[in-house]
Design a protein around this motif. Sequence first.
Motif, short mmCIF file in Angstrom:
data_model
loop_
_atom_site.label_atom_id
_atom_site.label_comp_id
_atom_site.label_asym_id
_atom_site.label_seq_id
_atom_site.Cartn_x
_atom_site.Cartn_y
_atom_site.Cartn_z
N ALA A 7 0.82 -1.21 0.00
CA ALA A 7 0.00 0.00 0.00
C ALA A 7 0.86 1.26 0.00
N ASN A 8 1.90 1.27 0.86
CA ASN A 8 2.79 2.43 0.95
C ASN A 8 3.44 2.74 -0.39
N TRP A 9 4.01 1.73 -1.00
CA TRP A 9 4.76 1.96 -2.23
C TRP A 9 3.84 2.14 -3.44
N SER A 10 2.61 1.65 -3.35
CA SER A 10 1.66 1.91 -4.44
C SER A 10 1.33 3.40 -4.48
N VAL A 11 1.22 4.01 -3.29
CA VAL A 11 0.95 5.44 -3.21
C VAL A 11 2.13 6.23 -3.76
N VAL A 12 3.34 5.82 -3.37
CA VAL A 12 4.54 6.52 -3.84
C VAL A 12 4.63 6.45 -5.36
N LEU A 13 4.42 5.28 -5.93
CA LEU A 13 4.52 5.11 -7.37
C LEU A 13 3.43 5.90 -8.10
N TYR A 53 7.52 18.56 7.52
CA TYR A 53 7.23 17.85 8.77
C TYR A 53 7.85 16.46 8.78
N GLY A 54 7.70 15.75 7.66
CA GLY A 54 8.28 14.41 7.58
C GLY A 54 9.80 14.43 7.60
N TYR A 55 10.40 15.39 6.90
CA TYR A 55 11.87 15.49 6.82
C TYR A 55 12.47 15.87 8.17
N VAL A 56 11.92 16.90 8.79
CA VAL A 56 12.47 17.40 10.05
C VAL A 56 12.33 16.39 11.18
N ASN A 57 11.25 15.61 11.16
CA ASN A 57 11.01 14.63 12.23
C ASN A 57 11.58 13.25 11.91
N PHE A 59 10.91 11.00 9.70
CA PHE A 59 10.01 9.92 9.35
C PHE A 59 10.63 9.10 8.21
N PRO A 60 10.25 7.83 8.08
CA PRO A 60 10.71 7.06 6.92
C PRO A 60 10.30 7.79 5.65
N ILE A 61 11.20 7.87 4.69
CA ILE A 61 10.93 8.65 3.48
C ILE A 61 9.68 8.19 2.74
N LYS A 62 9.37 6.88 2.85
CA LYS A 62 8.18 6.37 2.17
C LYS A 62 6.89 6.96 2.72
N ASN A 63 6.97 7.55 3.93
CA ASN A 63 5.77 8.10 4.55
C ASN A 63 5.50 9.56 4.18
N TYR A 64 6.45 10.20 3.49
CA TYR A 64 6.17 11.60 3.11
C TYR A 64 6.69 11.98 1.72
N ILE A 65 7.33 11.04 1.02
CA ILE A 65 7.89 11.40 -0.29
C ILE A 65 6.79 11.78 -1.27
N GLU A 66 5.58 11.19 -1.09
CA GLU A 66 4.51 11.55 -2.03
C GLU A 66 4.11 13.00 -1.90
#
Length: 208
Positions: A7-13, A53-57, A59-66
């Motif tokens: 699910a995570n990587w489907s969103v990223v793609l 927010y994702g970068y500063v905290n 978070f795993p990149i997969k959770n905010y790269i989108e």
Amino acid sequence: MLLSFVANWSVVLLCVGLKLPQILSVVRGGSAKGLSTYTGIAMIYCYSIGTVYGYVNDFPIKNYIEATLLLIQEIILFWLTCSIQGQRSLSTLIPAAGLYGVLMSALLSNIFPAFVLDALVFAVTPISAVGKMTQSFKIFKEGESGNLSATTWGLLAYGCLVRFCTSLFEVKSMILAFNYGLSLLQNGLVLAQIQYYKKWPRQKKRTF
């Protein structure tokens, strides 16, 4: 775990080209009819803060790269919309882009106290809500969806659904979960309006 990974990587793609159907719709139609520039500004803010927010905290990149991928596409779409509608000139957009770049660099450098970023994150919810309500109202007011892409809004709804779940169960951030949950409802509403008005556009009154 496997379901979460897929699910995570489907969103990223999907986010690599999520706004592409909308961008192509505007380019091919030569019109930004139906698109709200106010919604574009709101989305640029939301995606910018999501990235920071994702970068500063950490978070795993997969959770905010989108958020970052959508930000890039949203900026392109906003520029196209403004250019076609003739609402902004380069003399206005270039200084605004410069100011935006400075602010983003400062936020990513984490030079502000933590409460500043927390406040900006809390502001995402009302800003996103107002932005999408503006888009929804524009569709209702005009009685048609113009060149809005059902594909783009459908994918946005799917992405919010996945991110709502990962924010709740993986990252365990109630702030993000609430934001994504609300965005899911709003994206679903706009998608429903697009589908409805494409089938049953409101007949405009004739003027004599």
